[in-house]
Design a protein around this motif. Structure first.
Motif, short mmCIF file in Angstrom:
data_model
loop_
_atom_site.label_atom_id
_atom_site.label_comp_id
_atom_site.label_asym_id
_atom_site.label_seq_id
_atom_site.Cartn_x
_atom_site.Cartn_y
_atom_site.Cartn_z
N ASN A 193 -1.41 -5.24 7.40
CA ASN A 193 -1.46 -3.90 6.81
C ASN A 193 -0.10 -3.20 6.88
O ASN A 193 0.28 -2.47 5.96
CB ASN A 193 -2.52 -3.03 7.50
CG ASN A 193 -3.94 -3.50 7.23
OD1 ASN A 193 -4.76 -3.59 8.13
ND2 ASN A 193 -4.23 -3.85 5.99
N ASN A 256 -5.66 -7.39 -5.76
CA ASN A 256 -6.33 -6.31 -5.02
C ASN A 256 -5.42 -5.08 -4.90
O ASN A 256 -4.21 -5.19 -4.72
CB ASN A 256 -6.69 -6.81 -3.62
CG ASN A 256 -7.77 -5.99 -2.97
OD1 ASN A 256 -8.78 -5.69 -3.60
ND2 ASN A 256 -7.56 -5.60 -1.73
N SER A 259 -6.05 -0.59 0.39
CA SER A 259 -6.82 0.62 0.70
C SER A 259 -5.90 1.86 0.65
O SER A 259 -6.33 2.94 0.24
CB SER A 259 -7.49 0.50 2.06
OG SER A 259 -6.56 0.08 3.04
O1 PAF Z 1 -6.17 -2.43 3.66
C1 PAF Z 1 -6.30 -3.31 2.80
O2 PAF Z 1 -6.27 -3.08 1.60
C2 PAF Z 1 -6.52 -4.75 3.25
O3 PAF Z 1 -6.57 -4.76 4.64
C3 PAF Z 1 -5.51 -5.79 2.74
C4 PAF Z 1 -5.62 -7.04 3.58
C5 PAF Z 1 -4.09 -5.27 2.79
C6 PAF Z 1 -5.86 -6.25 1.35
O4 PAF Z 1 -5.72 -5.28 0.38
#
Ligand code: PAF
Length: 312
Positions: A193, A256, A259
């Protein structure tokens, strides 16, 4: 098993939906926000996974007194909200419950350690990906593994509860295992992170893009190296090569949105203090320089101040 999920954010909604869909559990959510709880009770949840959408109704309660018969509590609020969530539950702690805390970073360890001895708690570290589009609308963004464990030795009964929690996750299609070294696992995720979250938020890019931007990649490597030095000085057993591991997570979760990027896009407070900020604070205590983490922390805090100004 009566399972209560505290906090209907991305991870809490994912766990609630998957546990309800995959198992025969009695699942409900606890939310401090009565307006959002009313909305979720009225509209239900929309859960997207592997190209399929599921609509489901999950009860959302607002009063901790309503969860007196809970056996498993999954604490899924953001790191900065842990102290307030635990304070609300004080005096209403379900007598038979095991609480598992799933925050990013390490800032939640202190408020958990301050709980009365009668409250049984452990940690969860997950690589499941969850994206919240809107309250009650969650996408399972990537399949992962959930590790569960205790930071301090616990009774046989507590260990059985933890094994039952792990079994409930597995039965619900969320691969899980009990591990003896959950604190090390938490730090290993923290380092990932540290490398990914702030930089994706600052560059407004998905995780995989950090590999393509030379400046971002360089700062990712430097931030993780600083954090690894701090972790080693704290006696944490690290993955063989934390930088390689972080770069691999960028590849594995390329599409992705981290967060922290999701928080920034929604103009919500981030977990920067519990991630890069925690490395700076511990580095200071240990006399270790962490200039890149300091700079990333300052840059995200400056962004957050912009949100406050807009709201005021
Ligand atoms: O915080 C997050 O988004 C996740 O822990 C990670 C592993 C960075 C993937 O997006």
């Amino acid at each position: 098993m009566h399972i209560v999920i505290v906090g209907p954010g991305a991870l809490g909604s994912l766990f609630a939906a998957r546990l309800r869909l995959g198992g025969a559990h009695d699942v409900c959510l606890l939310d401090h926000d009565p307006e959002r709880a009313a909305l979720l009770n009225e509209q239900g949840f929309l859960f997207e996974e592997d190209g399929t959408s599921h609509r489901l109704a999950l009860p959302v309660v607002t009063e901790p007194a309503e969860i007196a018969d809970a056996e498993l509590l999954l604490l899924c609020v953001k790191s900065a909200a842990v102290t307030a969530a635990l304070a609300r539950m004080r005096g209403h702690w379900p007598p038979r419950a095991l609480l598992l805390a799933f925050q990013n970073g390490i800032a939640h360890l202190d408020p958990l350690a301050a709980l009365p001895a009668a409250c049984t708690w452990g940690l969860g570290v997950t690589t499941e990906g969850a994206n919240l589009r809107a309250p009650g609308q969650v996408r399972h963004g990537g399949h992962g593994l959930t590790r569960l464990g205790f930071v301090t030795p616990r009774s046989d009964q507590a260990r059985q509860q933890l094994a039952a929690a792990s079994a409930a996750f597995n039965a619900a299609g969320l691969p899980a295992e009990v591990v003896p070294d959950i604190r090390d696992r938490l730090w290993q995720k923290l380092l990932v992170n540290v490398g990914i979250n702030a930089l994706t938020a600052l560059h407004d890019c998905p995780n995989g893009m950090l590999l393509e931007l030379p400046d971002a990649r360089e700062r990712l490597i430097a931030a993780v190296q600083e954090a690894a030095a701090v972790a080693a000085a704290e006696g944490v057993a690290l993955a063989a090569d934390p930088v390689a591991m972080t770069l691999q997570v960028c590849r594995d979760t390329a599409a992705n949105l981290s967060s922290m990027l999701q928080d920034v896009r929604r103009r919500r407070p981030t977990e920067i203090a519990a991630i890069n900020g925690a490395i700076v604070a511990i580095g200071e205590r240990l006399g270790l320089a962490t200039p890149v983490n300091r700079e990333l922390t300052a840059a995200i805090k400056a962004l957050e101040q912009g949100f406050t100004r807009d709201f005021s």
